[in-house]
Scaffold this motif. Structure first.
Motif, PDB file in Angstrom:
ATOM      1  N   LYS A  34       0.841  -1.202   0.000  1.00  0.00           N
ATOM      2  CA  LYS A  34       0.000   0.000   0.000  1.00  0.00           C
ATOM      3  C   LYS A  34       0.878   1.255   0.000  1.00  0.00           C
ATOM      4  N   GLU A  35       0.320   2.337  -0.530  1.00  0.00           N
ATOM      5  CA  GLU A  35       1.022   3.613  -0.482  1.00  0.00           C
ATOM      6  C   GLU A  35       1.057   4.092   0.967  1.00  0.00           C
ATOM      7  N   LEU A  36       2.175   4.700   1.349  1.00  0.00           N
ATOM      8  CA  LEU A  36       2.348   5.241   2.691  1.00  0.00           C
ATOM      9  C   LEU A  36       2.186   6.757   2.646  1.00  0.00           C
ATOM     10  N   VAL A  37       1.372   7.282   3.574  1.00  0.00           N
ATOM     11  CA  VAL A  37       1.162   8.726   3.691  1.00  0.00           C
ATOM     12  C   VAL A  37       1.502   9.143   5.113  1.00  0.00           C
ATOM     13  N   LEU A  38       2.430  10.071   5.248  1.00  0.00           N
ATOM     14  CA  LEU A  38       2.714  10.663   6.543  1.00  0.00           C
ATOM     15  C   LEU A  38       1.869  11.917   6.669  1.00  0.00           C
ATOM     16  N   ILE A  39       1.106  11.994   7.759  1.00  0.00           N
ATOM     17  CA  ILE A  39       0.241  13.149   7.992  1.00  0.00           C
ATOM     18  C   ILE A  39       0.753  13.886   9.226  1.00  0.00           C
ATOM     19  N   GLY A  40       1.240  15.091   9.003  1.00  0.00           N
ATOM     20  CA  GLY A  40       1.721  15.921  10.101  1.00  0.00           C
ATOM     21  C   GLY A  40       0.623  16.802  10.631  1.00  0.00           C
ATOM     22  N   VAL A  46       6.067  19.812  12.272  1.00  0.00           N
ATOM     23  CA  VAL A  46       6.730  20.044  10.987  1.00  0.00           C
ATOM     24  C   VAL A  46       8.240  19.797  11.038  1.00  0.00           C
ATOM     25  N   ILE A  47       8.911  20.190  12.090  1.00  0.00           N
ATOM     26  CA  ILE A  47      10.364  19.996  12.166  1.00  0.00           C
ATOM     27  C   ILE A  47      10.685  18.514  12.334  1.00  0.00           C
ATOM     28  N   PHE A  48       9.985  17.850  13.242  1.00  0.00           N
ATOM     29  CA  PHE A  48      10.154  16.411  13.445  1.00  0.00           C
ATOM     30  C   PHE A  48       9.839  15.648  12.166  1.00  0.00           C
ATOM     31  N   MET A  49       8.745  15.983  11.512  1.00  0.00           N
ATOM     32  CA  MET A  49       8.336  15.283  10.300  1.00  0.00           C
ATOM     33  C   MET A  49       9.346  15.479   9.167  1.00  0.00           C
ATOM     34  N   ALA A  50       9.870  16.685   9.036  1.00  0.00           N
ATOM     35  CA  ALA A  50      10.855  16.947   7.978  1.00  0.00           C
ATOM     36  C   ALA A  50      12.096  16.083   8.172  1.00  0.00           C
ATOM     37  N   ASP A  51      12.575  15.985   9.398  1.00  0.00           N
ATOM     38  CA  ASP A  51      13.745  15.148   9.666  1.00  0.00           C
ATOM     39  C   ASP A  51      13.408  13.671   9.531  1.00  0.00           C
ATOM     40  N   ILE A  56      13.229   7.691   6.192  1.00  0.00           N
ATOM     41  CA  ILE A  56      12.361   6.593   5.751  1.00  0.00           C
ATOM     42  C   ILE A  56      12.642   6.328   4.279  1.00  0.00           C
ATOM     43  N   SER A  57      13.088   5.110   3.985  1.00  0.00           N
ATOM     44  CA  SER A  57      13.443   4.806   2.597  1.00  0.00           C
ATOM     45  C   SER A  57      12.243   4.390   1.754  1.00  0.00           C
ATOM     46  N   LYS A  58      11.194   3.878   2.377  1.00  0.00           N
ATOM     47  CA  LYS A  58       9.989   3.517   1.619  1.00  0.00           C
ATOM     48  C   LYS A  58       9.398   4.794   1.032  1.00  0.00           C
ATOM     49  N   PRO A  59       9.093   4.796  -0.260  1.00  0.00           N
ATOM     50  CA  PRO A  59       8.466   5.987  -0.853  1.00  0.00           C
ATOM     51  C   PRO A  59       7.179   6.345  -0.113  1.00  0.00           C
ATOM     52  N   HIS A  60       6.965   7.636   0.081  1.00  0.00           N
ATOM     53  CA  HIS A  60       5.791   8.076   0.833  1.00  0.00           C
ATOM     54  C   HIS A  60       5.377   9.473   0.405  1.00  0.00           C
ATOM     55  N   GLU A  61       4.123   9.779   0.708  1.00  0.00           N
ATOM     56  CA  GLU A  61       3.573  11.112   0.478  1.00  0.00           C
ATOM     57  C   GLU A  61       3.568  11.850   1.807  1.00  0.00           C
ATOM     58  N   LEU A  62       3.526  13.175   1.737  1.00  0.00           N
ATOM     59  CA  LEU A  62       3.375  14.008   2.921  1.00  0.00           C
ATOM     60  C   LEU A  62       2.089  14.795   2.787  1.00  0.00           C
ATOM     61  N   LYS A  93      -4.878   3.498   1.798  1.00  0.00           N
ATOM     62  CA  LYS A  93      -3.444   3.738   2.011  1.00  0.00           C
ATOM     63  C   LYS A  93      -3.060   3.468   3.465  1.00  0.00           C
ATOM     64  N   ASP A  94      -1.768   3.236   3.681  1.00  0.00           N
ATOM     65  CA  ASP A  94      -1.220   3.159   5.031  1.00  0.00           C
ATOM     66  C   ASP A  94      -0.970   4.592   5.494  1.00  0.00           C
ATOM     67  N   VAL A  95      -1.575   4.968   6.605  1.00  0.00           N
ATOM     68  CA  VAL A  95      -1.477   6.326   7.133  1.00  0.00           C
ATOM     69  C   VAL A  95      -0.656   6.303   8.417  1.00  0.00           C
ATOM     70  N   LEU A  96       0.309   7.197   8.490  1.00  0.00           N
ATOM     71  CA  LEU A  96       1.112   7.369   9.694  1.00  0.00           C
ATOM     72  C   LEU A  96       0.972   8.819  10.142  1.00  0.00           C
ATOM     73  N   ILE A  97       0.298   9.007  11.273  1.00  0.00           N
ATOM     74  CA  ILE A  97       0.113  10.352  11.816  1.00  0.00           C
ATOM     75  C   ILE A  97       1.362  10.727  12.597  1.00  0.00           C
ATOM     76  N   ILE A  98       1.920  11.881  12.269  1.00  0.00           N
ATOM     77  CA  ILE A  98       3.135  12.374  12.921  1.00  0.00           C
ATOM     78  C   ILE A  98       2.744  13.519  13.850  1.00  0.00           C
ATOM     79  N   GLU A  99       3.078  13.354  15.126  1.00  0.00           N
ATOM     80  CA  GLU A  99       2.740  14.356  16.136  1.00  0.00           C
ATOM     81  C   GLU A  99       4.004  14.746  16.894  1.00  0.00           C
TER      82      GLU A  99
END
Length: 175
Positions: A34-40, A46-51, A56-62, A93-99
């Motif tokens: 599945k496609e991976l989406v990081l949701i900030g 934003v700073i944590f997510m950018a770093d 993460i080597s798996k292709p992903h969307e932001l 999609k696989d969703v990863l919420i970044i907090e």
């Protein structure tokens, strides 16, 4: 107003933890087709997510959301409002919420409810900081950086009155 600050988590400790979390995220999603989406969750993440996204080597969307439960005050109203919604679709999609930080868990539990109705394949949580002593709603945090005591902290995205996000470490402040 004079601010006194002491380092709680150094920039070096944060950098090492971000690399470790990136490796764990890669391992977790390695066999997913599945496609991976990081949701900030803006603005603090934003700073944590950018770093993190660069480790993460798996292709992903932001994508990003801005939610509010404070209504102009300093305590949560528990009434979550979406101020900026996602730009993209998360269905299937696989969703990863970044907090940046999880305190009570109230706002994040509402975000999980909202995003679940959009039929993603999976939803996981990743946070840099957790304050378990403040938790009112238990959350399953798959990827956790640091657990800290209930102190007032700033830096690395965390703010006080929209200031101090730029500091490369997590500092405890006293007013």
């Amino acid at each position: 107003m004079t601010i006194h600050m002491s380092v709680m988590i150094s920039a070096e400790e944060i950098h090492a933890k971000v690399k470790e979390l990136g490796a764990k995220i890669d391992a977790h999603y390695a066999h997913s087709d599945k496609e991976l989406v990081l949701i900030g969750l803006l603005r603090g993440s934003v700073i944590f997510m950018a770093d993190l996204c660069r480790t993460i080597s798996k292709p992903h969307e932001l994508d990003f959301m801005t939610v509010s439960s404070y209504g102009g005050g300093t305590t949560s109203t528990r009434d979550v409002k979406i101020l900026k919604d996602l730009d993209g679709e998360i269905r299937g999609k696989d969703v990863l919420i970044i907090e940046d930080i999880i305190d009570s868990g109230n706002t994040l539990s509402k975000v999980l409810e909202i995003l679940s109705t959009r039929n993603p394949h999976s939803i996981e949580l990743c946070t840099l900081i957790s304050k378990p002593s403040r938790r009112e709603i238990e959350l399953d945090v798959k990827f956790l950086g640091f657990e800290v005591e209930d102190k007032f902290i700033v830096g690395y995205g965390l703010d006080f009155d929209q200031k101090y996000r730029h500091i490369p470490f997590i500092g405890e402040i006293g007013l």
